[in-house]
Every structure is written in C-alpha cells, then in structure tokens.
Design an enzyme around this catalytic site. Structure first.
Site, PDB file in Angstrom:
ATOM      1  N   ASP A   1      -8.460   7.959 -42.137  1.00 46.43           N
ATOM      2  CA  ASP A   1      -7.156   8.325 -41.564  1.00 46.43           C
ATOM      3  C   ASP A   1      -6.119   7.470 -42.289  1.00 46.43           C
ATOM      4  O   ASP A   1      -6.465   6.557 -43.037  1.00 46.43           O
ATOM      5  CB  ASP A   1      -7.148   8.013 -40.054  1.00 46.43           C
ATOM      6  CG  ASP A   1      -5.804   8.341 -39.403  1.00 46.43           C
ATOM      7  OD1 ASP A   1      -5.201   9.369 -39.762  1.00 46.43           O
ATOM      8  OD2 ASP A   1      -5.338   7.559 -38.547  1.00 46.43           O
ATOM      9  N   SER A   2      -4.857   7.760 -42.054  1.00 46.56           N
ATOM     10  CA  SER A   2      -3.816   6.908 -42.623  1.00 46.56           C
ATOM     11  C   SER A   2      -3.913   5.482 -42.081  1.00 46.56           C
ATOM     12  O   SER A   2      -3.501   4.533 -42.729  1.00 46.56           O
ATOM     13  CB  SER A   2      -2.437   7.471 -42.268  1.00 46.56           C
ATOM     14  OG  SER A   2      -2.294   7.498 -40.861  1.00 46.56           O
TER      15      SER A   2
ATOM     16  N   TYR B   1       1.239   8.849 -42.866  1.00 49.51           N
ATOM     17  CA  TYR B   1       1.224  10.046 -43.720  1.00 49.51           C
ATOM     18  C   TYR B   1       2.254  11.088 -43.273  1.00 49.51           C
ATOM     19  O   TYR B   1       2.702  11.903 -44.060  1.00 49.51           O
ATOM     20  CB  TYR B   1      -0.141  10.730 -43.643  1.00 49.51           C
ATOM     21  CG  TYR B   1      -1.261  10.103 -44.441  1.00 49.51           C
ATOM     22  CD1 TYR B   1      -1.043   9.043 -45.322  1.00 49.51           C
ATOM     23  CD2 TYR B   1      -2.561  10.595 -44.315  1.00 49.51           C
ATOM     24  CE1 TYR B   1      -2.098   8.487 -46.041  1.00 49.51           C
ATOM     25  CE2 TYR B   1      -3.615  10.058 -45.042  1.00 49.51           C
ATOM     26  CZ  TYR B   1      -3.379   9.010 -45.897  1.00 49.51           C
ATOM     27  OH  TYR B   1      -4.425   8.477 -46.611  1.00 49.51           O
ATOM     28  N   GLY B   2       2.544  11.073 -41.986  1.00 53.17           N
ATOM     29  CA  GLY B   2       3.277  12.184 -41.370  1.00 53.17           C
ATOM     30  C   GLY B   2       4.620  12.490 -41.980  1.00 53.17           C
ATOM     31  O   GLY B   2       5.088  13.620 -41.944  1.00 53.17           O
TER      32      GLY B   2
ATOM     33  N   CYS C   1      -7.777  12.898 -39.520  1.00 48.86           N
ATOM     34  CA  CYS C   1      -6.325  12.902 -39.592  1.00 48.86           C
ATOM     35  C   CYS C   1      -5.862  14.357 -39.667  1.00 48.86           C
ATOM     36  O   CYS C   1      -6.260  15.087 -40.582  1.00 48.86           O
ATOM     37  CB  CYS C   1      -5.904  12.142 -40.849  1.00 48.86           C
ATOM     38  SG  CYS C   1      -4.140  12.236 -41.195  1.00 48.86           S
ATOM     39  N   ASN C   2      -5.047  14.757 -38.712  1.00 45.57           N
ATOM     40  CA  ASN C   2      -4.549  16.140 -38.702  1.00 45.57           C
ATOM     41  C   ASN C   2      -3.680  16.419 -39.918  1.00 45.57           C
ATOM     42  O   ASN C   2      -3.722  17.499 -40.497  1.00 45.57           O
ATOM     43  CB  ASN C   2      -3.721  16.392 -37.441  1.00 45.57           C
ATOM     44  CG  ASN C   2      -4.555  16.355 -36.180  1.00 45.57           C
ATOM     45  OD1 ASN C   2      -4.962  17.377 -35.668  1.00 45.57           O
ATOM     46  ND2 ASN C   2      -4.827  15.164 -35.671  1.00 45.57           N
ATOM     47  N   THR C   3      -2.870  15.425 -40.298  1.00 43.33           N
ATOM     48  CA  THR C   3      -1.937  15.632 -41.409  1.00 43.33           C
ATOM     49  C   THR C   3      -2.705  15.843 -42.718  1.00 43.33           C
ATOM     50  O   THR C   3      -2.424  16.775 -43.474  1.00 43.33           O
ATOM     51  CB  THR C   3      -0.995  14.410 -41.534  1.00 43.33           C
ATOM     52  OG1 THR C   3      -0.512  14.066 -40.231  1.00 43.33           O
ATOM     53  CG2 THR C   3       0.168  14.704 -42.444  1.00 43.33           C
TER      54      THR C   3
ATOM     55  N   CYS D   1      -2.256  14.664 -33.274  1.00 43.47           N
ATOM     56  CA  CYS D   1      -2.336  13.558 -34.242  1.00 43.47           C
ATOM     57  C   CYS D   1      -3.356  12.595 -33.668  1.00 43.47           C
ATOM     58  O   CYS D   1      -3.317  12.305 -32.462  1.00 43.47           O
ATOM     59  CB  CYS D   1      -0.975  12.879 -34.380  1.00 43.47           C
ATOM     60  SG  CYS D   1      -1.038  11.294 -35.256  1.00 43.47           S
TER      61      CYS D   1
ATOM     62  N   HIS E   1      -3.633   9.547 -33.787  1.00 45.43           N
ATOM     63  CA  HIS E   1      -3.082   8.310 -33.218  1.00 45.43           C
ATOM     64  C   HIS E   1      -2.734   8.485 -31.727  1.00 45.43           C
ATOM     65  O   HIS E   1      -2.768   7.512 -30.964  1.00 45.43           O
ATOM     66  CB  HIS E   1      -1.778   7.913 -33.931  1.00 45.43           C
ATOM     67  CG  HIS E   1      -1.981   7.207 -35.237  1.00 45.43           C
ATOM     68  ND1 HIS E   1      -2.423   7.838 -36.368  1.00 45.43           N
ATOM     69  CD2 HIS E   1      -1.767   5.910 -35.589  1.00 45.43           C
ATOM     70  CE1 HIS E   1      -2.470   6.963 -37.369  1.00 45.43           C
ATOM     71  NE2 HIS E   1      -2.075   5.789 -36.917  1.00 45.43           N
TER      72      HIS E   1
HETATM   73  N1  DGL Z   1      -3.358  10.126 -37.559  1.00 46.66           N
HETATM   74  C1  DGL Z   1      -2.786  11.057 -38.433  1.00 46.66           C
HETATM   75  C2  DGL Z   1      -2.799  12.475 -37.924  1.00 46.66           C
HETATM   76  O1  DGL Z   1      -3.712  12.819 -37.194  1.00 46.66           O
HETATM   77  C3  DGL Z   1      -1.618  10.650 -39.280  1.00 46.66           C
HETATM   78  C4  DGL Z   1      -0.482   9.953 -38.637  1.00 46.66           C
HETATM   79  C5  DGL Z   1       0.464   9.435 -39.688  1.00 46.66           C
HETATM   80  O2  DGL Z   1       0.006   8.682 -40.537  1.00 46.66           O
HETATM   81  O3  DGL Z   1       1.634   9.822 -39.689  1.00 46.66           O
HETATM   82  O4  DGL Z   1      -1.970  13.264 -38.246  1.00 46.66           O
END
Ligand code: DGL
Length: 271
Positions: free
Chosen positions: A8-9, A40-41, A72-74, A190, A192
């Site tokens: 993940d990020s 990452y978002g 990580c969804n992104t 997300c 997080h």
């Molecule tokens: N945890 C990540 C997600 O599921 C990325 C969050 C981020 O880095 O902005 O999208």
C-alpha cells in the site's frame, strides 16, 4: 506454506493484512508501505502506476513471493491491469471499493462512498459504478466523495485532523441527499479508512452500515493460493510478517503494533 506480498502507499493496507492474518495465519507476509511516496490518492495516475510496477518487481525478485495483494484501492484502480499484463502467470489480487456488497445491503438505495481522489476519478471506478447503477432494476445511487488529506492524516495518526476531515466529507455526502433518499450504507473505499472507523461511527450513528473490503480480499487470496502448485524446494517459509517501508519504517511498525498487535521491527527497503 506460501509467501504473500502485500503493499500500500502506507499503513492503510494493514487493514487488509489484519484480515489476511485472520484468514490465513500460517502464511508469511511481506508487507511494504511506500512511505517515501505516500499518499497515492492525490498523485497522478502515471506516478501511481510507476510505483506499483517498481514495488511488484522489487517484492517478486527480492522475496520470491508466491502471490501479491495490492492492498490499496488507488493502486488497484490505476495499475492492476498493467501489473497483470506484465506478470500474466502470477496471481495478483486487488482491492476495490465494495460497491457490490453495499448494493446488496442498502434498503434506501443510496450508498455513500469515501475514497481517494485517484480512485473516485479513475475509469475503473466509473465502470464499476455504472455497471451496478445501470444494471439494477431498483433505483440505486452511489454518491462518491474524494477525501483529500484523510489517508495522510491517518498516516500521521493525527486524531484532530482525522475528526475534522471525516466530518467535512460526511457532511458533503449528506448534502447529496437533497434529491435522494437517506444514505444508509457507507463504503470505505480506501484501505486507510477502517482506521478512522471510530471517528466515522461517531458521526454517522449506529444505523448506517459501514462496509470495508479486508475480509473478502483475504478469502479471495486464500482461494488463489489454494490453486498454486506446492513450492519445489519444500516450503522454507515460516509464518509471520516482515514489515518494509521505502520511507521511515518506524511509523509502520508502530501502526502494526497499535492496530494488529504485531511486535515486528520495520526495515527500510528501496525500490
Ligand atoms: N490506502 C490507499 C487506498 O486504498 C491509498 C491512500 C493514499 O495513499 O492516498 O486507496
């Protein structure tokens, strides 16, 4: 016995690791937080895809992982198709906002989705949403909220910022109810955000269902691992967790201790 790479990020993918450990405690997990490039978002799709490719190559070549979970969804939204094209024979499991389970849960037909800007603005997310909104006989509507800064606040464990941002984004979602029924289901799109579940629950009240993706992703990973051939040279793998960060590994180790009860020191890894 298998080694599973998870990335993940930052610390968000620990919510997926928690579900993986509950489902398959006997595996070894190599968890990488891309701390030097988080969040990452709000990065460009190209930057996120580049990081996802580098991390995948790094984990595959240094740790001989049997499968990869993009926690990580992104990164899933912006890179999973490219990763699968580059590693066609190798299992890669992604994480997507749980719109389908939410569609099955909602009674009012109005679902709120909190995710990063990268996810919400991606083509993959638009396709997922259109398939469900268009395909269902009953009226179904997803209101999507890009939550700039929230993953970063969780990363820093900044409680005041988490509270302020959760309130701001939940109010924005509530404003979308003007011409629609009440939101009765909230998707945490997300990885997080499950770590802000207490702050969110205090705002949304007990009636709204919170939907996250850790458990289904863990089950999918288990199914994928079952189909893999046994390792040629015996397992040589011990159950447990290796924690890596491309940035400072201490915050990752602290978060893993706080949320998962893990006593593992983090290591720096460059890729
Ligand atoms: N945890 C990540 C997600 O599921 C990325 C969050 C981020 O880095 O902005 O999208």
């Amino acid at each position: 016995m298998k080694t599973v790479g998870v990335f993940d990020s930052g610390v968000g993918g620990l919510s997926v690791l928690r579900a993986l450990l509950a489902e398959m405690p006997q595996a070894h997990y190599v968890y990488l937080a891309d701390g030097a490039h988080a969040p990452y978002g709000e990065r460009s799709p190209l930057q996120v895809a580049e990081r996802a490719h580098r991390i995948t190559d790094g984990l595959r070549h240094h740790f001989g992982i049997d499968a990869l979970v993009v926690a990580c969804n992104t990164a899933t939204a912006l890179a999973i198709e490219g990763l699968r094209a580059e590693h066609p024979e190798w299992p890669i499991v992604g994480v997507e906002p749980a719109l389908k389970p939410a569609a099955a849960l909602t009674r009012t037909g109005h679902v709120g989705v909190m995710a990063t800007r990268g996810t919400v603005e991606s083509d993959r997310y638009a396709r997922l949403r259109e398939r469900l909104e268009g395909g269902s006989g009953s009226p179904l509507h997803f209101s999507s909220q890009a939550c700039d800064g929230l993953a970063d606040a969780i990363e820093r464990d900044d409680k005041a910022a988490i509270q302020t941002l959760c309130k701001r984004y939940w109010e924005a979602l509530k404003a979308s109810e003007k011409n629609l029924p009440e939101i009765d289901t909230l998707v945490l799109g997300c990885t997080h955000y499950p770590f802000a579940a207490d702050e969110l629950r205090a705002l949304i009240g007990p009636e709204v269902a919170l939907v996250e993706t850790g458990a289904p992703v863990a089950r999918r990973t288990q199914a994928v691992l079952k189909d893999l051939p046994a390792r040629k040279h015996g397992s040589g793998v011990h159950p447990g967790v290796t924690l890596l960060s491309t940035g400072d590994p201490q915050p990752l180790a602290r978060a893993a201790h706080r949320w998962l009860g893990l006593d593992v020191s983090g290591q720096q890894f460059t890729c």
